[in-house]
Motif scaffolding. Structure first.
Motif, mmCIF file in Angstrom:
data_model
loop_
_atom_site.group_PDB
_atom_site.id
_atom_site.type_symbol
_atom_site.label_atom_id
_atom_site.label_comp_id
_atom_site.label_asym_id
_atom_site.label_seq_id
_atom_site.Cartn_x
_atom_site.Cartn_y
_atom_site.Cartn_z
ATOM 1 N N ILE A 46 -7.300 0.897 7.245
ATOM 2 C CA ILE A 46 -7.354 2.163 6.518
ATOM 3 C C ILE A 46 -7.253 3.337 7.485
ATOM 4 O O ILE A 46 -6.821 4.428 7.113
ATOM 5 N N GLU A 47 -7.594 3.123 8.741
ATOM 6 C CA GLU A 47 -7.471 4.182 9.748
ATOM 7 C C GLU A 47 -6.008 4.559 9.994
ATOM 8 O O GLU A 47 -5.711 5.705 10.297
ATOM 9 N N VAL A 48 -5.092 3.611 9.853
ATOM 10 C CA VAL A 48 -3.658 3.912 9.948
ATOM 11 C C VAL A 48 -3.258 4.800 8.775
ATOM 12 O O VAL A 48 -2.551 5.791 8.947
ATOM 13 N N TYR A 49 -3.728 4.450 7.606
ATOM 14 C CA TYR A 49 -3.468 5.270 6.417
ATOM 15 C C TYR A 49 -3.951 6.700 6.656
ATOM 16 O O TYR A 49 -3.237 7.665 6.383
ATOM 17 N N ASN A 50 -5.152 6.834 7.197
ATOM 18 C CA ASN A 50 -5.715 8.160 7.455
ATOM 19 C C ASN A 50 -4.894 8.939 8.480
ATOM 20 O O ASN A 50 -4.708 10.149 8.336
ATOM 21 N N GLU A 51 -4.378 8.252 9.504
ATOM 22 C CA GLU A 51 -3.505 8.907 10.483
ATOM 23 C C GLU A 51 -2.222 9.394 9.833
ATOM 24 O O GLU A 51 -1.786 10.520 10.069
ATOM 25 N N LEU A 52 -1.619 8.542 9.020
ATOM 26 C CA LEU A 52 -0.343 8.896 8.387
ATOM 27 C C LEU A 52 -0.510 9.991 7.334
ATOM 28 O O LEU A 52 0.417 10.751 7.082
ATOM 29 N N GLN A 53 -1.687 10.061 6.762
ATOM 30 C CA GLN A 53 -1.965 11.083 5.748
ATOM 31 C C GLN A 53 -1.843 12.490 6.333
ATOM 32 O O GLN A 53 -1.465 13.428 5.634
ATOM 33 N N LYS A 54 -2.102 12.640 7.614
ATOM 34 C CA LYS A 54 -2.028 13.956 8.270
ATOM 35 C C LYS A 54 -0.614 14.529 8.209
ATOM 36 O O LYS A 54 -0.436 15.737 8.143
ATOM 37 N N LYS A 55 0.406 13.669 8.241
ATOM 38 C CA LYS A 55 1.795 14.127 8.168
ATOM 39 C C LYS A 55 2.211 14.409 6.730
ATOM 40 O O LYS A 55 3.036 15.276 6.495
ATOM 41 N N ASP A 56 1.678 13.645 5.787
ATOM 42 C CA ASP A 56 1.976 13.808 4.365
ATOM 43 C C ASP A 56 3.481 13.924 4.101
ATOM 44 O O ASP A 56 3.956 14.855 3.479
ATOM 45 N N ASP A 57 4.236 12.944 4.599
ATOM 46 C CA ASP A 57 5.682 12.932 4.424
ATOM 47 C C ASP A 57 6.090 11.760 3.526
ATOM 48 O O ASP A 57 5.250 11.159 2.852
ATOM 49 N N GLU A 58 7.372 11.419 3.518
ATOM 50 C CA GLU A 58 7.854 10.324 2.673
ATOM 51 C C GLU A 58 7.256 8.978 3.078
ATOM 52 O O GLU A 58 7.010 8.131 2.226
ATOM 53 N N LEU A 59 7.031 8.784 4.368
ATOM 54 C CA LEU A 59 6.384 7.548 4.806
ATOM 55 C C LEU A 59 4.984 7.456 4.222
ATOM 56 O O LEU A 59 4.582 6.397 3.732
ATOM 57 N N PHE A 60 4.253 8.557 4.249
ATOM 58 C CA PHE A 60 2.909 8.529 3.673
ATOM 59 C C PHE A 60 2.978 8.256 2.168
ATOM 60 O O PHE A 60 2.141 7.530 1.637
ATOM 61 N N GLU A 61 3.972 8.797 1.486
ATOM 62 C CA GLU A 61 4.134 8.508 0.048
ATOM 63 C C GLU A 61 4.332 7.008 -0.161
ATOM 64 O O GLU A 61 3.764 6.429 -1.084
ATOM 65 N N TRP A 62 5.139 6.386 0.691
ATOM 66 C CA TRP A 62 5.356 4.941 0.609
ATOM 67 C C TRP A 62 4.029 4.217 0.807
ATOM 68 O O TRP A 62 3.688 3.289 0.069
ATOM 69 N N CYS A 63 3.254 4.661 1.794
ATOM 70 C CA CYS A 63 1.953 4.039 2.083
ATOM 71 C C CYS A 63 0.971 4.259 0.937
ATOM 72 O O CYS A 63 0.216 3.356 0.574
ATOM 73 N N LYS A 64 0.989 5.456 0.385
ATOM 74 C CA LYS A 64 0.063 5.782 -0.701
ATOM 75 C C LYS A 64 0.271 4.842 -1.890
ATOM 76 O O LYS A 64 -0.697 4.411 -2.515
ATOM 77 N N ASP A 65 1.521 4.490 -2.153
ATOM 78 C CA ASP A 65 1.822 3.562 -3.249
ATOM 79 C C ASP A 65 1.305 2.153 -2.975
ATOM 80 O O ASP A 65 1.222 1.329 -3.875
ATOM 81 N N ARG A 66 0.970 1.871 -1.721
ATOM 82 C CA ARG A 66 0.522 0.532 -1.330
ATOM 83 C C ARG A 66 -0.912 0.528 -0.809
ATOM 84 O O ARG A 66 -1.368 -0.471 -0.237
ATOM 85 N N LYS A 67 -1.624 1.621 -1.026
ATOM 86 C CA LYS A 67 -2.962 1.769 -0.450
ATOM 87 C C LYS A 67 -3.892 0.620 -0.844
ATOM 88 O O LYS A 67 -4.616 0.088 -0.009
ATOM 89 N N GLY A 68 -3.859 0.204 -2.086
ATOM 90 C CA GLY A 68 -4.772 -0.827 -2.556
ATOM 91 C C GLY A 68 -4.419 -2.240 -2.133
ATOM 92 O O GLY A 68 -5.257 -3.141 -2.206
ATOM 93 N N THR A 69 -3.187 -2.452 -1.676
ATOM 94 C CA THR A 69 -2.758 -3.811 -1.339
ATOM 95 C C THR A 69 -2.503 -4.032 0.148
ATOM 96 O O THR A 69 -2.625 -5.146 0.634
ATOM 97 N N MET A 70 -2.180 -2.963 0.859
ATOM 98 C CA MET A 70 -1.796 -3.092 2.260
ATOM 99 C C MET A 70 -2.918 -2.682 3.219
ATOM 100 O O MET A 70 -3.077 -3.283 4.280
ATOM 101 N N PHE A 71 -3.674 -1.684 2.847
ATOM 102 C CA PHE A 71 -4.643 -1.087 3.770
ATOM 103 C C PHE A 71 -6.037 -1.658 3.547
ATOM 104 O O PHE A 71 -6.525 -1.713 2.427
ATOM 105 N N VAL A 72 -6.647 -2.065 4.643
ATOM 106 C CA VAL A 72 -7.915 -2.780 4.614
ATOM 107 C C VAL A 72 -9.035 -1.847 5.068
ATOM 108 O O VAL A 72 -8.937 -1.217 6.128
#
Length: 155
Positions: A46-72
């Motif tokens: 989840i710390e990777v998710y938090n790092e990527l959230q700072k940019k809030d770009d298309e990659l973060f949007e991709w990650c946000k859609d997978r937050k419940g399944t990919m990020f631990v």
């Protein structure tokens, strides 16, 4: 669950999305990631998710859609390994520049999982980088291109 299991770092996601495997031209890579996620074989802290959230770009949007399944989320075994890693490798996180904060969590996630995960990073060995810590902790690591080859993705 057959096959290797991966713990991916921010650098690998950023490198893949913005530099080498852009989704417009390399959709099969991102489809492959989604397949691995569905199989429970592609995760990140989840710390990777938090790092990527700072940019809030298309990659973060991709990650946000997978937050419940990919990020631990960080559990006690992972936190204990993070403490051990930081004790042995205090320069892994750059506290002055506020960078690499997720790195010990990516490594600890890999180490605390059975079977042990491969760490996916685009960092190269240097002074206290992810590959150096993985080598010291006897954890396998690879880059995104290596993951693609290991999974035998061709298109």
């Amino acid at each position: 669950m057959a096959g290797l299991v991966y713990s991916i770092d921010s650098s690998a996601l950023i490198h893949a999305w913005h530099r080498i495997y852009r989704p417009k031209n390399f959709g099969f890579v991102w489809d492959g990631f989604d397949k691995l996620i569905a199989e429970g074989r592609f995760k990140s802290s989840i710390e990777v998710y938090n790092e990527l959230q700072k940019k809030d770009d298309e990659l973060f949007e991709w990650c946000k859609d997978r937050k419940g399944t990919m990020f631990v989320e960080i559990d006690d075994p992972t936190q204990a390994i993070v403490a051990k890693i930081m004790g042995a490798h205090p320069k892994l996180v750059d506290t002055v520049k506020g960078r690499s904060g997720a790195d010990p969590f990516v490594i600890a996630l890999a180490a605390s999982t059975n079977p042990q995960m491969w760490v996916v990073t685009e960092e190269h060995p240097g002074k206290e980088r992810i590959p150096d810590v993985c080598n010291a902790q006897n954890i396998d690591y690879c880059g995104v291109a290596d993951l693609i080859e290991k999974e035998d993705w061709t298109s």
